[in-house]
Enzyme design. Structure first.
Site, PDB file in Angstrom:
ATOM      1  N   GLY A  60       7.123  94.548 -53.490  1.00 42.80           N
ATOM      2  CA  GLY A  60       7.729  95.217 -53.933  1.00 42.80           C
ATOM      3  C   GLY A  60       8.953  95.142 -54.808  1.00 42.80           C
ATOM      4  N   SER A  91       2.808  96.631 -56.677  1.00 42.38           N
ATOM      5  CA  SER A  91       3.693  97.371 -55.445  1.00 42.38           C
ATOM      6  C   SER A  91       3.562  99.039 -55.286  1.00 42.38           C
ATOM      7  CB  SER A  91       4.755  96.509 -55.010  1.00 42.38           C
ATOM      8  OG  SER A  91       4.983  97.729 -53.887  1.00 42.38           O
ATOM      9  N   GLN A 106      -1.839  98.850 -55.268  1.00 44.75           N
ATOM     10  CA  GLN A 106      -1.302  98.474 -53.910  1.00 44.75           C
ATOM     11  C   GLN A 106      -0.867 100.038 -53.476  1.00 44.75           C
ATOM     12  OE1 GLN A 106       1.771  98.077 -52.806  1.00 44.75           O
ATOM     13  NE2 GLN A 106       1.315  98.551 -50.563  1.00 44.75           N
ATOM     14  N   TYR A 146       1.057 102.473 -50.698  1.00 49.54           N
ATOM     15  CA  TYR A 146       1.406 102.862 -49.471  1.00 49.54           C
ATOM     16  C   TYR A 146       1.279 104.165 -49.038  1.00 49.54           C
ATOM     17  CZ  TYR A 146       4.725  98.444 -49.619  1.00 49.54           C
ATOM     18  OH  TYR A 146       4.634  97.440 -48.849  1.00 49.54           O
ATOM     19  N   THR A 199      -1.703  98.382 -47.426  1.00 50.06           N
ATOM     20  CA  THR A 199      -1.591  98.256 -46.414  1.00 50.06           C
ATOM     21  C   THR A 199      -1.405  99.787 -45.448  1.00 50.06           C
ATOM     22  OG1 THR A 199      -0.397  97.422 -48.058  1.00 50.06           O
ATOM     23  CG2 THR A 199       1.162  96.820 -46.183  1.00 50.06           C
ATOM     24  N   LYS A 240      -4.971  95.751 -45.574  1.00 50.47           N
ATOM     25  CA  LYS A 240      -3.620  94.660 -45.858  1.00 50.47           C
ATOM     26  C   LYS A 240      -2.681  94.868 -44.811  1.00 50.47           C
ATOM     27  CE  LYS A 240       0.094  91.938 -48.231  1.00 50.47           C
ATOM     28  NZ  LYS A 240       1.275  92.550 -47.005  1.00 50.47           N
ATOM     29  N   SER A 287      -2.267  89.740 -41.717  1.00 49.65           N
ATOM     30  CA  SER A 287      -0.489  89.576 -42.884  1.00 49.65           C
ATOM     31  C   SER A 287       0.202  90.261 -41.655  1.00 49.65           C
ATOM     32  CB  SER A 287      -0.831  90.434 -43.816  1.00 49.65           C
ATOM     33  OG  SER A 287       0.568  90.965 -44.413  1.00 49.65           O
ATOM     34  N   HIS A 336       2.842  91.315 -43.604  1.00 46.35           N
ATOM     35  CA  HIS A 336       4.158  91.465 -43.796  1.00 46.35           C
ATOM     36  C   HIS A 336       4.930  90.555 -44.023  1.00 46.35           C
ATOM     37  CE1 HIS A 336       4.513  95.301 -46.321  1.00 46.35           C
ATOM     38  NE2 HIS A 336       5.482  94.957 -46.420  1.00 46.35           N
ATOM     39  N   ASP A 367      -2.246  86.408 -46.109  1.00 43.31           N
ATOM     40  CA  ASP A 367      -1.352  86.044 -45.912  1.00 43.31           C
ATOM     41  C   ASP A 367      -0.196  85.767 -45.446  1.00 43.31           C
ATOM     42  OD1 ASP A 367       0.046  87.871 -45.697  1.00 43.31           O
ATOM     43  OD2 ASP A 367       0.170  89.305 -47.410  1.00 43.31           O
ATOM     44  N   GLY A 379       3.873  82.640 -45.281  1.00 41.92           N
ATOM     45  CA  GLY A 379       3.706  81.178 -45.214  1.00 41.92           C
ATOM     46  C   GLY A 379       3.080  80.462 -46.172  1.00 41.92           C
ATOM     47  N   ILE A 380       2.419  80.193 -47.340  1.00 38.87           N
ATOM     48  CA  ILE A 380       2.422  79.617 -47.740  1.00 38.87           C
ATOM     49  C   ILE A 380       3.065  78.943 -48.742  1.00 38.87           C
ATOM     50  CG2 ILE A 380       0.373  79.516 -50.098  1.00 38.87           C
ATOM     51  CD1 ILE A 380      -1.678  81.620 -48.560  1.00 38.87           C
ATOM     52  N   ARG A 381       3.040  78.146 -49.277  1.00 41.89           N
ATOM     53  CA  ARG A 381       3.970  77.190 -50.336  1.00 41.89           C
ATOM     54  C   ARG A 381       2.917  76.311 -50.443  1.00 41.89           C
ATOM     55  NH1 ARG A 381       5.833  81.364 -48.062  1.00 41.89           N
ATOM     56  NH2 ARG A 381       7.825  81.647 -47.167  1.00 41.89           N
ATOM     57  N   GLY A 410       3.334  86.057 -51.818  1.00 44.03           N
ATOM     58  CA  GLY A 410       5.022  86.529 -52.685  1.00 44.03           C
ATOM     59  C   GLY A 410       5.844  85.317 -52.962  1.00 44.03           C
TER      60      GLY A 410
END
Length: 381
Positions: free
Chosen positions: A80, A107, A128, A130, A156, A252, A274, A276, A307, A309-311, A330
């Site tokens: 968002g 989003s 995506q 909501y 989601t 998701k 996930s 979020h 998804d 924590g991926i860095r 994200g």
């Protein structure tokens, strides 16, 4: 910053160039932020097995996600307010993803609309959703996604109510944002951002304003969004949305094995493990910790992604080794976007791809589709 070598470099530049209220929105979690931090730190506990004297030529990171060919098992997650990190942010991110060969997901709460992105890209993107109480609005939103030729719908399920994020409350982040003296002074220190926002007409939630009943401006949007997220959402609604959409459906927000079985039985094409990004239930398990159990429970019945924590490209490879057949990023691409616009998103993807490719070689593999958990050091996962 003359040389950018990793995602952290992009984060630092993003923080310098974007107003505090929007940077904090992207780079924060709920309550104590324990789950937000665990998403990242739990990846670091997993160690890799180095291999030598193996053929490392002709490597490929190509695979598929819900049947779509991708340059690597990475997609840009729906986020968002992306268009407030950088002017026209969703359009720029979608273009970068398209050129790189990875999916982009828009989003519901985007600044640029479905139509804005469709008119300025050449390949289908994902949308995506909501679920709001106003089901008529949801029906129209899905029809708009169909008209834009979106190739998958990402539903989601973990935002029926909003988790409390302390930084947003303290910064006055709302719809519209509170232009306090502190916020205005901070914005004045970000001239690149201000110039970009002054030159674009896209400064509101364009998927909603003018489309939802009674929402004609930012003032009416605030009360509408406060009332519309549906705490009564159920698996019956998922079935209704699947029939209404009729195309590829990705669910998701799965963090529990029982919920994963419901997702697999729903007929969805993929699920995303996930929490979020640590922005909802603080104290929940990290995504990478939850992944193996969910893969074991339903991995033969549905495509499992993750998804949170991926860095780095190493994190992508670790997730793949533990059974994820796709990942979503994200914050990393938002760091790149806020730092350098479209070029920053491309830089983020370049960094992750390079790290993924080199790490795959060091662990003795040339094709990501042949990578298994054998690349992980026993006892660390």
């Amino acid at each position: 910053m003359a040389i950018i070598t990793n995602i952290e470099d992009l984060r630092v530049l993003h923080q310098k160039r974007t107003p505090k209220m929007f940077y904090d929105y992207a780079d924060s979690g709920s309550w104590t932020e324990s789950t937000y931090r665990a998403n990242e730190s739990d990846f670091q506990k997993i160690k890799l097995r180095q291999r030598v004297a193996v053929d490392m030529t002709n490597r490929t990171t190509k695979t598929t996600m819900v049947g779509q060919e991708v340059a690597m098992p990475v997609a840009l997650a729906p986020t968002g307010l992306t268009g407030m990190q950088h002017a026209d942010g969703e359009i720029l991110a979608a273009r970068a993803a398209e050129k790189f060969g990875v999916p982009f997901c828009l989003s519901t709460m985007s600044i640029c609309s479905i139509e804005d992105v469709a008119e300025r890209t050449t390949k289908p993107f994902w949308f995506q959703l909501y679920v709001m109480k106003d089901r008529g609005f949801i029906e129209r939103l899905i029809e708009r996604a169909k008209a834009a030729k979106c190739s998958a719908l990402v539903l989601t399920l973990d935002l029926q109510i909003l988790g409390q994020r302390h930084k947003d409350l303290k910064n006055g982040l709302s719809a519209p944002p509170k232009l306090t003296i502190a916020n205005m002074i901070n914005m004045m220190t970000k001239p690149r951002w201000c110039m970009g926002m002054a030159m674009t007409p896209r400064r509101t939630f364009r998927n909603i304003v003018g489309h939802a009943s009674g929402v004609g401006n930012m003032s009416s949007l605030a009360s509408w969004t406060a009332e519309q997220f549906d705490p009564g959402l159920s698996w019956d609604d998922v079935e209704w949305i699947k029939k209404l959409w009729g195309g590829k459906l990705i669910i998701k927000g799965i963090l529990d094995e029982e919920d994963a079985r419901f997702a697999a039985n729903s007929g969805a094409d993929a699920l995303i493990v996930s929490n979020h990004g640590g922005r909802q239930l603080d104290g929940a398990i990290s995504s990478i910790k939850a992944l193996p159990g969910i893969v074991n429970a339903v991995g033969k019945d549905i495509e499992v992604w993750m998804d949170g924590g991926i860095r780095s490209g190493q994190d992508v490879l670790k997730a793949w080794a533990l059974g994820a057949r796709g990942t979503m990023i994200g914050r990393p691409f938002l760091y790149g976007l806020g730092a350098m616009g479209e070029a920053g998103v491309t830089k983020c993807l370049d960094i992750i791809h390079n790290e993924l490719d080199i790490t795959m070689a060091f662990t003795g593999h040339r094709d990501i589709q042949n990578v298994t958990k054998d690349i992980l050091y026993p006892g660390t996962f």
